[in-house]
Scaffold this active site. Structure first.
Site, PDB file in Angstrom:
ATOM      1  N   LEU A  54       3.519 -30.065   5.841  1.00  0.00           N
ATOM      2  CA  LEU A  54       2.128 -30.484   5.618  1.00  0.00           C
ATOM      3  C   LEU A  54       1.292 -30.456   6.902  1.00  0.00           C
ATOM      4  CD1 LEU A  54       0.294 -31.634   3.342  1.00  0.00           C
ATOM      5  CD2 LEU A  54       0.836 -33.891   4.226  1.00  0.00           C
ATOM      6  N   ASP A  55       0.127 -29.827   6.848  1.00  0.00           N
ATOM      7  CA  ASP A  55      -0.857 -29.829   7.947  1.00  0.00           C
ATOM      8  C   ASP A  55      -0.298 -29.260   9.246  1.00  0.00           C
ATOM      9  OD1 ASP A  55      -2.622 -31.022   6.197  1.00  0.00           O
ATOM     10  OD2 ASP A  55      -2.183 -33.049   6.874  1.00  0.00           O
TER      11      ASP A  55
END
Lengths: 287, 287, 287, 287
Positions: free
Chosen positions: B231-232
C-alpha cells in the site's frame, strides 16, 4: 528597512471567550496607542485557545514599556488568564548560532543580520569544529570552538551553557549535527530553532537526501522547527520544497536542498524575531 | 493540440554500455526517420541501467509499425538486451477509471479526455457506489457500479476483471477507496495509477489531512504512483504541494488538497499516456 | 464545508486614525458577538486608509442583521466616515457567468458551486456562442445565448442587462472574449471579475501566449481582476504562474495556461464571495 | 560535487534535417566515447533549427580535445553546417563580476564559487563604487574600483576592457547599475549575463519594485538574461517569482525580491557554466 521607533508589539494567548479583542483594543486606545496591524486566531470558537498579535504606534513607547506592562497585567491579562508580552519593535533580539561544518545556513544568517534584514545582534557563534572561524570573525562576531568528544557531551554542553546563558534570547542551529539533551534545553531556557534537511515528517532522522533518492520522490524540502527533547518532532515554523528528478544524484539533492534550507531557516528566524510565531501545543500559529 | 500523424515513439531500457545511442540513432536514420526529440538517462555510467525515449517523424509510420518492430528487434534490441516498445503517437490508449464518491479527480480526467488534452479513450468507469452515474453518462461513457460488500471483495474483483481485461491499457484510481489485492493486479496485467492524498512518504495510509493538521505542517501535497501490492509504496510518478497554515481546518485542507490531487493525477496520467514514464525498480525515470 | 449559521462578517474601510479597532470591537462585544477572526491593514499609519474585516459569532445573527446595521451606522460608522457592510456568512451570493467558447473556467466554477465549495448560486450563464448550452444545462443552470453581431453590441448589452440586473450580485467573465463598455459596467452596478490569460502587466491585450513564446519567457501566468473601463487595467485580485520552456509551443502554453487560469479565477471568486477583497484605488487589499 | 575527469560536452546547433543524431552518435561511438546524457530540441521539424547537448565519458578526454575537435569538424560539423563546441567538463570557466553597491548577488556567487558549487574561477570583481572591496578581498579575489564619472563612460569602459579581455570567459552583472554600450559589448566579445529585478517583460527599466507596488501585482520576480545592446531585451535564461501582498511596502518588496534575484542569477550562471544554454535568436534553449 527603517523601523518606526515608536512602534511596539503585544502578543497574547489565552482561553477563547467573548470580549478579548474589545478589552485589548480598548486598553490600547486608552493609552493613546494606534493599532497599525492586527492578527488573531482561535483554535476553536467553542472552548479553544485564542491567539493575538497587535502592532501599535505610541509616541515614546520605548520609555513607557514598564508602565504599559504593569497596567496591562492589572487591567486586562489577569481577567482573561493570558500569557502575553509587550516588546518594542526596535529592540533587537540576541541570536546565538550553533553550527558544525556546513557554512550555507550560517553565512546566510550572518549576512542578513549585517544587512539589517534580520533585526538581531549575534553575540556568539559556537561550533564543534574549528573550520568556520575565519568566516565568522570576518563578520566581527566572536567564535568559540566547543568540540564534542566521545563521552564528552556533558562537558561540552556545560561549556556552551556558560557562553549562552544570559547572553542570548534565541539559539539557532544552523546545521549543528549534535543532538542536544533535554537537560541542556531546560537549563538554557530560551527558544532553540533547528533546520532539518527534509520535508518533515518525511525522512526524519539521518541521511534524508539519500533516503529521498531511494524512495524516488519528485520533491525534497526543508523544515525549520523549535527544538524539543524528541528529535525532529518539535513545532514546525516554516517549510519549503524544491522539485527534483531522476537526473539528480544525492550530491545534487544536497546542493539543491542547501538553498531551501537556508531560505527556510532565514524565514523562520525572521518570523521568530518579529514575534510572529506562537506555539500551540505541538504546532504553531504563524501571523 | 494537433498531433503529427507520422510521429511515433521508441522507448528503451537496458543495461548501460557504450554504443546504444549510436545503434538506435543509426537504425532510425536507416529507416528514413527524423528524430524530433530525445531524452536519455543512465542510472550509473558504470554498470547502471540505460533509459531512452525518442520521438521520430517517419512518413506512413502507422502502417509500418510491425515491420519496424521486427527490424528493431533483430538489428538492435537483441544485442543490447533491451526492454522496448515502438508506438504510434496518434493511437490513443484506453484508460479505465475506478472511483468511489469524490468526483473531483474523475471529472477532471473526463473533461480533459473530452477536450482532447489527454490522448485517450475512456471505455468504462467503475465505482463501488452509484452516486456518479449521471455525471459519467453525461460524458457518453459507460458506468458500472460494482459494490464491495463485506467479504465480497473476490466477487467484486472478478466482476471488475471481466469489465477491464482486454478493454483497457491502463487503469486510473481516481480516489477509489478500496485496496486492490495482489492477485487482482497480477491478473489485470496492465499498469494501475493511483492518487494518494498526501506528500508520500509522509502520511501514508488513512486520514492524511487529519494527521497533517495534527502535526502542524505548513505544506500538504498529493502523490501519483503506480500501484503495487504494498500500500502507498509503488513508484512515484508525480507530486505537488500547496501551502497551508493554522487558519485551515481539516475540511479546508481537504478542499485545498483536492485541487492538488486532480492536478497531480492529470499530469501523471498525461506523462503515462505519452510514454514518458519508465519504471526503474522502486522509482521512475520521467522524461 | 459546514458554515456556522450564527456567523457573520463586518467589512470596513475608512480614513485611518486611532480608536477604530476599539470602537468596532467594543460595539461587537456590546451586541454579544464573539470575534472569531480579524484582519486589518493600514495603507499608511499617517494619513492613510484603514481596512478591516472581522468574522464574528452571534446567536441568531441572520434575524438581527437589520437591527445590527442600523446600530452600527449610528454608533460607529458615521463618526469614522466608514464605507462598510455586515453580511451573514450563510447567505450565498448570486454569481452570473459570461463565457464565449472555452469551457475550462466555466466548468470549473460550476463544479465548485455544485460541490458547495464556492458559497454561491448561479442564476444564469450567458454566452455569445451556443456551444456550451448542454454542459451548462446539465448542471441545472439556465443558459442564454446572446450573440454580439457586427454593430450589435448595444443591443446585446441591453439584452444582458435585462438578464442580469436584480438577478446577480457579481458577474464573472470566464473567458468571455467581448469587451464590455463603460456604460454597461455603470448600468450593471455590481462587481465584474475577469480572468486574463497572462501575468499582467506583461502581455496585456490579445494573444498573450503567442507573445510569451516569442519573448522566450520561462514562466507564464494568469491574472484575475475587477473589470474597469480601461482594458486589463483593473485592480488585481489574484495571480499565479506556471514554468514553461523552449519545449512548449503556443498550443502547449495555452493548455498549461488554462490550468492556471481556472485555478486563479476560482481563487479570486472564492475570495470575493467570502468578502475578503477590498478595493484600494487601483489595487486591492486581500485578507 | 565530484566531476568525472574523463567527462566532456558537445554542444551543437544547426539547421534541422534527418541524420544529425545518427551522425553525432556514430562519431562519438567510433572515438570510444559513451554518451551519458543527451538533450535535443528542434524549433520546428520542418525547416527549423536543431539544438543538441551531449555529455560523454571518454578516457583521457582532456588530452584528446584538440584531436577530437579537428575530427568532429571534418567528419560531422561541415556537412551539417553546425555551430558547435566540445569542452572538458572539468575545465572551470573564468567568471568576472561587475557590481555596484548591492552585495546580495555578489556574495552569493562568491560563496557558491568557493564551495565548488559553481564550476568557475573568479579572476576579478569590478565595481563603480569602493564599498565592497573588503568583502571581495576576504574571498581572495582581486577587486578593482572603476568609477563612472559624468561623461567618463568611454574611459571607464576602456579601463574595464583592459581588465577583462583575455582574462574572462563570461561576465556577470550582479546588480551593476550602469548601462554598458554596444561598443563595449562588441569589443568584449564574450557572453554577459545580467539580473533584472522584475519579471520581464513586466516593469522593464528603472524602479520595478515601486511600479509593481503601484500596480498592485500579487507576484514579483526576477529575470536573468544575456545582455544585448537593447536594454532589458536580451534572451532570457531563467526567471522566478515570489508572492507578495498589500502588506508589503516597497522596502519589503526589495528585500523579498533580493532573495529571488540571487537565486535566479545563481541558477542562470550555473546553467551557463555547464554549457546548458543555447541562444536561438531572441530566446534561449535551456537543457
Amino acid at each position: 528597512m527603517t523601523v518606526d521607533p515608536d512602534s511596539a508589539r503585544l502578543v497574547v494567548s489565552c482561553p477563547d471567550r467573548p470580549g478579548i479583542v474589545a478589552a485589548v483594543a480598548g486598553f490600547l486606545f486608552d493609552t493613546g496607542a494606534n493599532v497599525t496591524h492586527s492578527d488573531q486566531h482561535s483554535s476553536d470558537p467553542e472552548g479553544g485557545r485564542f491567539f493575538l498579535r497587535m502592532e501599535f504606534h505610541l509616541p515614546g513607547v520605548a520609555e513607557r514599556l514598564d508602565e504599559l506592562r504593569t497596567a496591562f497585567d492589572d487591567e486586562v491579562a489577569a481577567e482573561f488568564d493570558m500569557a502575553w508580552r509587550i516588546v518594542s519593535a526596535t529592540a533587537p533580539k540576541r541570536m546565538a548560532i550553533l553550527v558544525s561544518k556546513y557554512d550555507h545556513c550560517l553565512l546566510d544568517l550572518l549576512w542578513r543580520a549585517r544587512r539589517g534584514e534580520l533585526p538581531c545582534e549575534v553575540p556568539v557563534v559556537i561550533s564543534n569544529h574549528p573550520d568556520l572561524r575565519t568566516d565568522v570573525e570576518n563578520f566581527g562576531v566572536p567564535f568559540f570552538c566547543v568540540p564534542v568528544e566521545q563521552g564528552g557531551k556533558p562537558a561540552a554542553e556545560a561549556q556552551m551553557l556558560a557562553l549562552l546563558r544570559g547572553h542570548a534570547d534565541v539559539v539557532v542551529l544552523a546545521r549543528y549535527m549534535q543532538i542536544l539533551t533535554g537537560g541542556f534545553l531546560d537549563e538554557l531556557g530560551i527558544p532553540v530553532i533547528n533546520i532539518h534537511h527534509s520535508f518533515l515528517p518525511a525522512f526524519a532522522g539521518a541521511n534524508p537526501y539519500g533516503r529521498a533518492r531511494e524512495r524516488g520522490v519528485k520533491i525534497v524540502g526543508a523544515t525549520a522547527h523549535y527544538v524539543t527533547e524528541e528529535l525532529d518532532a518539535g513545532p514546525i515554523i516554516e517549510q519549503d520544497i524544491v522539485r527534483v528528478s531522476h537526473r539528480h544524484d544525492v550530491d545534487t539533492l544536497e546542493r539543491l536542498g542547501a538553498d531551501v534550507e537556508r531560505t527556510v531557516l532565514a524565514r523562520a528566524v525572521q518570523l521568530h524575531l518579529d514575534d510572529r510565531v506562537l506555539v500551540d501545543g505541538g504546532t504553531t500559529v504563524v501571523f
